[in-house]
Design a protein around this motif. Structure first.
Motif, PDB file in Angstrom:
ATOM      1  N   THR A   1      43.356  13.435 -48.782  1.00  0.00           N
ATOM      2  CA  THR A   1      44.527  14.198 -48.347  1.00  0.00           C
ATOM      3  C   THR A   1      44.966  13.766 -46.959  1.00  0.00           C
TER       4      THR A   1
ATOM      5  N   PHE B   1      44.320  23.410 -42.227  1.00  0.00           N
ATOM      6  CA  PHE B   1      42.932  22.983 -42.339  1.00  0.00           C
ATOM      7  C   PHE B   1      42.175  23.262 -41.045  1.00  0.00           C
TER       8      PHE B   1
ATOM      9  N   GLU C   1      48.401  19.942 -43.723  1.00  0.00           N
ATOM     10  CA  GLU C   1      48.600  18.859 -44.673  1.00  0.00           C
ATOM     11  C   GLU C   1      49.869  18.120 -44.262  1.00  0.00           C
TER      12      GLU C   1
ATOM     13  N   ASP D   1      39.658  18.838 -45.515  1.00  0.00           N
ATOM     14  CA  ASP D   1      40.411  19.559 -46.540  1.00  0.00           C
ATOM     15  C   ASP D   1      39.455  20.607 -47.113  1.00  0.00           C
TER      16      ASP D   1
END
Length: 109
Positions: free
Chosen positions: A29, A94, A44, A107
């Motif tokens: 990610t 996160f 993200e 993540d």
């Protein structure tokens, strides 16, 4: 969900008002890490309006917002909250940790 922390950079390489992108070592990610007045936040690296990287946009350290360059959606870097149209859904947030002058994220979904 990744239990493995991903090294982003040293604290000296991410000064207040700057952002860097790392890729989670387990999930792949893309994660944008922001230094907002000495505090580190990770989101993200993907706008929830359209699949486009937030890191290509402008990080406004004065307001704590990142703006997607594609259509102007803005998000709070502290919480990932969508602040204006065309985005309505928050960006995944996160955890970040700093150890021995190094910044890490993962993540955790």
């Amino acid at each position: 969900m990744s239990e493995t922390w991903t090294f982003v950079c040293t604290t000296a390489e991410l000064l207040p008002g700057e952002m860097k992108v790392a890729f989670d070592e387990v999930t792949g990610t893309p994660i944008a890490v922001f230094n907002l007045d000495g505090m580190f936040y990770a989101l993200e690296d993907q706008c929830t309006h359209e699949d486009f990287e937030l890191s290509a946009g402008h990080f406004d350290a004065a307001s704590g917002q990142v703006e997607c360059v594609l259509h102007g959606a803005k998000f709070d870097v502290r919480e990932g909250t969508a602040l204006c149209a065309p985005a309505y859904e928050p960006v995944a947030k996160f955890p970040v940790k700093v150890e021995d002058g190094a910044v890490f994220t993962r993540d955790d979904r």
